[in-house]
Design an enzyme around this catalytic site. Sequence first.
Site, PDB file in Angstrom:
ATOM      1  N   ASN A 150       0.802  -1.226   0.000  1.00 13.42           N
ATOM      2  CA  ASN A 150       0.000   0.000   0.000  1.00 13.42           C
ATOM      3  C   ASN A 150       0.836   1.279   0.000  1.00 13.42           C
ATOM      4  OD1 ASN A 150      -2.318   1.848   1.003  1.00 13.42           O
ATOM      5  ND2 ASN A 150      -0.827   1.901   2.687  1.00 13.42           N
ATOM      6  N   TYR A 180       3.723   9.297 -11.164  1.00 13.11           N
ATOM      7  CA  TYR A 180       2.689   8.600 -10.386  1.00 13.11           C
ATOM      8  C   TYR A 180       1.801   7.768 -11.322  1.00 13.11           C
ATOM      9  CZ  TYR A 180      -1.129   8.071  -6.946  1.00 13.11           C
ATOM     10  OH  TYR A 180      -2.100   7.573  -6.081  1.00 13.11           O
ATOM     11  N   LYS A 214       1.509   3.721 -11.295  1.00  9.42           N
ATOM     12  CA  LYS A 214       0.237   3.057 -10.986  1.00  9.42           C
ATOM     13  C   LYS A 214      -0.232   2.197 -12.176  1.00  9.42           C
ATOM     14  CE  LYS A 214      -0.278   4.643  -6.723  1.00  9.42           C
ATOM     15  NZ  LYS A 214      -0.223   3.754  -5.550  1.00  9.42           N
TER      16      LYS A 214
HETATM   17  N1  LIG Z   1      -5.890   8.899  -0.678  1.00  8.31           N
HETATM   18  C1  LIG Z   1      -6.307   8.703  -1.900  1.00  8.31           C
HETATM   19  O1  LIG Z   1      -7.263   9.328  -2.354  1.00  8.31           O
HETATM   20  C2  LIG Z   1      -5.632   7.680  -2.779  1.00  8.31           C
HETATM   21  C3  LIG Z   1      -6.153   7.510  -4.062  1.00  8.31           C
HETATM   22  C4  LIG Z   1      -5.558   6.570  -4.886  1.00  8.31           C
HETATM   23  C5  LIG Z   1      -4.484   5.834  -4.448  1.00  8.31           C
HETATM   24  N2  LIG Z   1      -3.987   6.016  -3.194  1.00  8.31           N
HETATM   25  C6  LIG Z   1      -2.853   5.219  -2.778  1.00  8.31           C
HETATM   26  O2  LIG Z   1      -3.056   4.701  -1.486  1.00  8.31           O
HETATM   27  C7  LIG Z   1      -1.792   4.470  -0.862  1.00  8.31           C
HETATM   28  C8  LIG Z   1      -1.814   5.029   0.549  1.00  8.31           C
HETATM   29  O3  LIG Z   1      -2.004   6.408   0.480  1.00  8.31           O
HETATM   30  P1  LIG Z   1      -2.780   7.271   1.589  1.00  8.31           P
HETATM   31  O4  LIG Z   1      -3.766   8.093   0.870  1.00  8.31           O
HETATM   32  O5  LIG Z   1      -3.186   6.404   2.702  1.00  8.31           O
HETATM   33  O6  LIG Z   1      -1.620   8.277   1.989  1.00  8.31           O
HETATM   34  P2  LIG Z   1      -0.860   8.599   3.354  1.00  8.31           P
HETATM   35  O7  LIG Z   1      -1.835   8.800   4.448  1.00  8.31           O
HETATM   36  O8  LIG Z   1       0.088   9.692   2.997  1.00  8.31           O
HETATM   37  O9  LIG Z   1      -0.052   7.258   3.640  1.00  8.31           O
HETATM   38  C9  LIG Z   1       1.014   6.880   2.841  1.00  8.31           C
HETATM   39  C10 LIG Z   1       1.750   5.785   3.573  1.00  8.31           C
HETATM   40  O10 LIG Z   1       2.809   5.316   2.723  1.00  8.31           O
HETATM   41  C11 LIG Z   1       3.997   5.328   3.468  1.00  8.31           C
HETATM   42  N3  LIG Z   1       5.158   5.595   2.630  1.00  8.31           N
HETATM   43  C12 LIG Z   1       5.311   6.570   1.717  1.00  8.31           C
HETATM   44  N4  LIG Z   1       6.539   6.501   1.176  1.00  8.31           N
HETATM   45  C13 LIG Z   1       7.166   5.469   1.790  1.00  8.31           C
HETATM   46  C14 LIG Z   1       8.448   4.893   1.691  1.00  8.31           C
HETATM   47  N5  LIG Z   1       9.369   5.357   0.832  1.00  8.31           N
HETATM   48  N6  LIG Z   1       8.755   3.827   2.478  1.00  8.31           N
HETATM   49  C15 LIG Z   1       7.861   3.338   3.353  1.00  8.31           C
HETATM   50  N7  LIG Z   1       6.607   3.844   3.489  1.00  8.31           N
HETATM   51  C16 LIG Z   1       6.282   4.887   2.720  1.00  8.31           C
HETATM   52  C17 LIG Z   1       3.831   6.427   4.495  1.00  8.31           C
HETATM   53  O11 LIG Z   1       4.657   6.112   5.593  1.00  8.31           O
HETATM   54  P3  LIG Z   1       5.846   7.041   6.148  1.00  8.31           P
HETATM   55  O12 LIG Z   1       5.382   8.443   6.070  1.00  8.31           O
HETATM   56  O13 LIG Z   1       6.021   6.509   7.517  1.00  8.31           O
HETATM   57  O14 LIG Z   1       6.986   6.747   5.281  1.00  8.31           O
HETATM   58  C18 LIG Z   1       2.360   6.276   4.862  1.00  8.31           C
HETATM   59  O15 LIG Z   1       2.206   5.296   5.856  1.00  8.31           O
HETATM   60  C19 LIG Z   1      -0.743   5.087  -1.774  1.00  8.31           C
HETATM   61  O16 LIG Z   1      -0.129   4.079  -2.544  1.00  8.31           O
HETATM   62  C20 LIG Z   1      -1.561   5.996  -2.674  1.00  8.31           C
HETATM   63  O17 LIG Z   1      -0.970   6.196  -3.935  1.00  8.31           O
HETATM   64  C21 LIG Z   1      -4.544   6.938  -2.344  1.00  8.31           C
END
Ligand SMILES: NC(=O)c1ccc[n+]([C@@H]2O[C@H](COP(=O)([O-])OP(=O)(O)OC[C@H]3O[C@@H](n4cnc5c(N)ncnc54)[C@H](OP(=O)(O)O)[C@@H]3O)[C@@H](O)[C@H]2O)c1
Length: 252
Positions: free
Chosen positions: A91, A157, A161
């Site tokens: 994730n 991105y 994806k």
């Molecule tokens: N929110 C949306 O609307 C949405 C839509 C489509 C897809 N997504 C996808 O859902 C996933 C989770 O996103 P979210 O919205 O939950 O965002 P978020 O709250 O910013 O969480 C992102 C998570 O990924 C971790 N992360 C980022 N870079 C990392 C790295 N280099 N190594 C280890 N961990 C890393 C962060 O941990 P640390 O900060 O501790 O590193 C955090 O726990 C992502 O892949 C995102 O692309 C989200």
Amino acid sequence: MSKPFAGKVAFITGVSSGIGAAAAELFAARGARIAAVARNVARGQATVERVRQAGGVAEFIQADVSDPEQIIAAVRRSQEVFGRMDMAFNNAGQTGVVGAFHEQTLEAWNDTIATNLTSVFVCMQEEIKIMLGQGGGAIVNNCSGAGVMGAPGLPHYTAAKHGILGISKVAAKEYGPHNIRINSICPGFIDTVQMNEFLGSDDARARVSAGIPMGKMGSPETIAKAAAFLCSDEADYISGDTMFVDGAFLCR
Ligand SMILES: NC(=O)c1ccc[n+]([C@@H]2O[C@H](COP(=O)([O-])OP(=O)(O)OC[C@H]3O[C@@H](n4cnc5c(N)ncnc54)[C@H](OP(=O)(O)O)[C@@H]3O)[C@@H](O)[C@H]2O)c1
């Protein structure tokens, strides 16, 4: 809550906030022991603490998923602690630098490809090696609407994806005979830190919500529930699939 995941171990990346934190808590509530991976120690530990307070079992494992060596070490640590891996939710991800296509730097490109795509490739390799030895497992990769359409300002991105969907389908075909199911989720607009930073203002949030047929952004828990379903025995003949969880935003 019933415990369909009792006795199982889930490896989940990006647990320190948003969707990954919600997934760690939900999978644990359903009985799984959680290998909880993220970079940020304080926030990752806080998720683990919430799991434990609720009666679950979780171990925080610090790793930067943009570094393949750290992924390999994280999986090794998970095996040391739990000795098996039945489910994985890959994730962790970042939005990356937003900017015009022709102005994007190679550095920003490489960083987001490493964090969002190469990480999933390496995670899957390590998870599959374990699942092959166990006779099966389920992997879910967190993709995005940008996995099926272009997101202006985010070429890295979008490429990452799109790539996740491709490698998920390849692996689903290769490892179907080994009882390893591999699926992807494309979230729409989900109410997390990452999305709110990307949108930047309440006005933008309101505009986005108004454009979603169901009239609102999704919650992180909604994506966690979809991931849990795809990992569960309820989904025992679903593999190579892409599930959209988006309030009908992306359907055509
Ligand atoms: N929110 C949306 O609307 C949405 C839509 C489509 C897809 N997504 C996808 O859902 C996933 C989770 O996103 P979210 O919205 O939950 O965002 P978020 O709250 O910013 O969480 C992102 C998570 O990924 C971790 N992360 C980022 N870079 C990392 C790295 N280099 N190594 C280890 N961990 C890393 C962060 O941990 P640390 O900060 O501790 O590193 C955090 O726990 C992502 O892949 C995102 O692309 C989200």
